[in-house]
Design an enzyme around this catalytic site. Structure first.
Site, short mmCIF file in Angstrom:
data_model
loop_
_atom_site.label_atom_id
_atom_site.label_comp_id
_atom_site.label_asym_id
_atom_site.label_seq_id
_atom_site.Cartn_x
_atom_site.Cartn_y
_atom_site.Cartn_z
N HIS A 166 -49.62 -37.54 -28.79
CA HIS A 166 -49.33 -36.35 -29.58
C HIS A 166 -48.05 -35.71 -29.07
CE1 HIS A 166 -49.94 -32.49 -31.61
NE2 HIS A 166 -50.74 -33.17 -32.40
N ASP A 185 -57.39 -37.79 -34.80
CA ASP A 185 -57.63 -38.90 -35.73
C ASP A 185 -58.38 -40.07 -35.10
OD1 ASP A 185 -56.27 -37.73 -37.92
OD2 ASP A 185 -54.37 -38.14 -36.93
N1 CMC Z 1 -49.28 -46.09 -28.58
C1 CMC Z 1 -48.39 -46.61 -27.70
N2 CMC Z 1 -47.32 -45.95 -27.21
C2 CMC Z 1 -47.16 -44.68 -27.62
C3 CMC Z 1 -48.04 -44.06 -28.50
C4 CMC Z 1 -49.14 -44.81 -29.00
N3 CMC Z 1 -50.00 -44.27 -29.87
N4 CMC Z 1 -47.63 -42.80 -28.74
C5 CMC Z 1 -46.52 -42.62 -28.02
N5 CMC Z 1 -46.23 -43.76 -27.34
C6 CMC Z 1 -45.11 -43.94 -26.39
C7 CMC Z 1 -43.81 -44.14 -27.15
O1 CMC Z 1 -43.54 -45.51 -27.36
C8 CMC Z 1 -42.82 -43.47 -26.21
O2 CMC Z 1 -42.52 -44.40 -25.18
P1 CMC Z 1 -41.04 -44.40 -24.53
O3 CMC Z 1 -40.87 -43.06 -23.91
O4 CMC Z 1 -41.11 -45.52 -23.53
O5 CMC Z 1 -40.09 -44.66 -25.65
C9 CMC Z 1 -43.59 -42.34 -25.57
O6 CMC Z 1 -44.97 -42.73 -25.67
C10 CMC Z 1 -43.40 -41.01 -26.28
O7 CMC Z 1 -43.66 -41.21 -27.68
P2 CMC Z 1 -42.79 -40.57 -28.84
O8 CMC Z 1 -42.95 -41.38 -30.08
O9 CMC Z 1 -41.39 -40.33 -28.35
O10 CMC Z 1 -43.53 -39.18 -28.95
P3 CMC Z 1 -43.55 -38.24 -30.20
O11 CMC Z 1 -43.94 -36.92 -29.71
O12 CMC Z 1 -42.28 -38.32 -30.97
O13 CMC Z 1 -44.70 -38.88 -31.15
C11 CMC Z 1 -46.79 -39.34 -32.14
C12 CMC Z 1 -45.98 -38.39 -31.24
C13 CMC Z 1 -48.11 -38.68 -32.50
C14 CMC Z 1 -46.02 -39.59 -33.46
C15 CMC Z 1 -47.04 -40.67 -31.39
O14 CMC Z 1 -47.79 -40.44 -30.22
C16 CMC Z 1 -47.71 -41.73 -32.26
O15 CMC Z 1 -47.05 -42.44 -33.01
N6 CMC Z 1 -49.09 -41.82 -32.21
C17 CMC Z 1 -49.83 -42.71 -33.07
C18 CMC Z 1 -50.00 -42.05 -34.42
C19 CMC Z 1 -51.02 -40.94 -34.40
O16 CMC Z 1 -52.11 -41.08 -33.87
N7 CMC Z 1 -50.66 -39.82 -35.05
C20 CMC Z 1 -51.55 -38.67 -35.20
C21 CMC Z 1 -51.08 -37.47 -34.44
S1 CMC Z 1 -52.34 -36.17 -34.36
C22 CMC Z 1 -52.67 -35.69 -35.99
C23 CMC Z 1 -51.48 -35.27 -36.78
O17 CMC Z 1 -50.48 -34.79 -36.29
O18 CMC Z 1 -51.58 -35.40 -37.99
#
Ligand code: CMC
Length: 428
Positions: free
Chosen positions: A306, A363
């Protein structure tokens, strides 16, 4: 506080910027005069360090895993309140007394029907259309049916259109489901609760009485509470940005629905259940964990991670407990719940997830419950949209009522060609 300042030095020249304090949470540096004073912009794609507005609705402490609506912890609301009461709280700032709650429920129940002409709108969609595509279209179309509440400068219009949106979303979502499965649309029954009515419109048929299972009604209502609002997330910011131009509320909520659909946001509940089904059995979990860690593989653990929570999402805690309650009440078992539990345990003990502070989010467990209740995965995000509508309208109202509100207009760092002369096609 007035005397707290942030200093910025560019090329030897120094400027002071005021620091604003909220009631809790990080201070913010007020850079509204930055461009006028320094000629520079800030650069923050994804808004990782930018507060886009002032809000008194919802507070999240991502490090501690805290979520408060108008000050009330989400765990307490999920345990003791109901979705109508939480909706009133978000819209009005205080919990209602018994009379206020009864009036509010009565008002919402008076707006549950859709204009009959909207029924024909559904028939323009393919039967296999994704419910979120239908929701975007139908909610956007509401502005063509309810012109009498689209003067956004009139607080009474704003109030009525907010009530209409909250009241009609269950009808719209249930009809999207009915259309997909080829069953007749069910009219609302206003003697039922908000959530009971939705369940009947979704799973009932005109030929039979529909008995609402109390445990299912309670679980569904709790799921609605858990999704009601989540401060300035992508879809809420979309609603605010759309609304900042003066667009009508139905158009703004349609924009929010479109944004919510993406798998990084609300679409994650559908993607997560599909992932758990694909994993299938606990012995396959390590393979998927390895894939999630592999930088060359686009796969991510859905329902994990998140932007704000760097601790367990408090909504996931309630959700996990609710899975057990629903499974017990309906006497169902689903192997994917075991897969989810083991996947969580393995990920939380893995250095990659520990270092990046990735925890289950809202989720991760919701799909197991929704699936046990009988929803197809394609409906999951539509249910999220239904519940989030109250947060969207509350945030939209807060923005419109703010005298300092301006059209949202981010700037950019331009990296394209500088000015050059047009070349006629014959010379290219
Ligand atoms: N699985 C594997 N690696 C992950 C994941 C994951 N679910 N989430 C983040 N990472 C890694 C990502 O690769 C990155 O690594 P690095 O720093 O080496 O590049 C690091 O963690 C930080 O991730 P980010 O994408 O830069 O973080 P963000 O804040 O931009 O993204 C997120 C947040 C929710 C989009 C992401 O965690 C993700 O894609 N999660 C899976 C989708 C998900 O479950 N979404 C629902 C969110 S809660 C409900 C809602 O908001 O609607």
């Amino acid at each position: 506080m007035a005397d707290k300042k942030a200093q910025l030095t560019i090329g030897g020249e120094t400027w002071n910027f005021p620091i604003m304090e909220g009631s809790t949470g990080p201070d913010v540096v007020d850079i509204r005069k930055l461009y006028a004073s320094t000629g520079a912009f800030t650069y923050d794609p994804g808004f990782t360090s930018t507060a886009s507005c002032e809000s008194a609705l919802t507070y999240i402490d991502g490090d501690e895993g805290v979520l408060l609506h108008r000050g009330y912890p989400i765990g307490q609301l999920a345990e003791h309140s109901n979705f109508m009461e939480v909706s009133y709280l978000l819209l009005n700032g205080e919990l209602p007394n018994a009379g206020e709650l009864a009036d509010f429920e009565n008002t919402i129940s008076r707006h549950t029907m859709l204009h009959e002409q909207l029924m024909t709108f559904y028939r323009g969609f393919r039967r296999d259309a994704h419910p979120m595509a239908v929701m975007c279209g139908v909610v956007g179309a509401l502005s063509a049916f309810y012109h009498d509440s689209t003067d956004i400068s009139d607080p009474e219009h704003r109030r009525i259109s907010s009530h209409r949106l909250i009241a009609k979303m269950p009808t719209i979502a249930a009809m999207a489901y009915k259309y997909a499965v080829g069953q007749p649309f069910m009219y609302p029954d206003n003697s039922l609760s908000y959530t009971g009515n939705f369940l009947r419109m979704t799973f009932g048929v005109p030929a039979e009485n529909y008995e609402i299972h109390p445990a299912v009604e309670k679980a569904m209502d709790r799921i609605f509470i858990l999704h009601a609002d989540h401060e300035q997330n992508a879809s809420t910011s979309t609603v605010r940005l759309a609304g900042s131009s003066g667009a009508n509320p139905f158009a703004c909520i349609a924009a929010g629905i479109a944004c919510l659909w993406g798998p990084a946001h609300g679409g994650a509940n559908e993607a997560c259940l599909n992932m758990l089904r694909e994993i299938g059995t606990p012995d396959r979990i390590p393979h998927y964990i390895e894939r999630a860690k592999d930088k060359n593989d686009p796969f991510r653990l859905m329902g994990f991670g998140h932007r704000v929570y760097k601790n367990y999402d408090p909504r996931a805690t309630v959700m996990q407990k609710t899975v057990r309650e629903v499974f017990d009440a309906l006497n169902v078992t689903d192997p994917i719940f075991e897969v989810a539990l083991q996947l969580e345990e393995m990920a939380l003990n893995d250095d990659y997830f520990k270092e990046k502070r990735l925890f289950p989010n809202v989720d991760f467990y919701s799909g197991a419950i929704l699936s046990a209740i009988g929803f197809p995965t394609t409906m999951f995000t539509a249910l999220f949209a239904l519940a989030r509508t109250v947060g969207w309208v509350a945030q939209w109202n807060e923005m419109i009522s703010d005298p300092g509100q301006k059209i949202g207009r981010p700037r950019q760092l331009y990296t394209g060609p500088t000015e050059r002369d047009y070349v006629p096609v014959s010379q290219r």
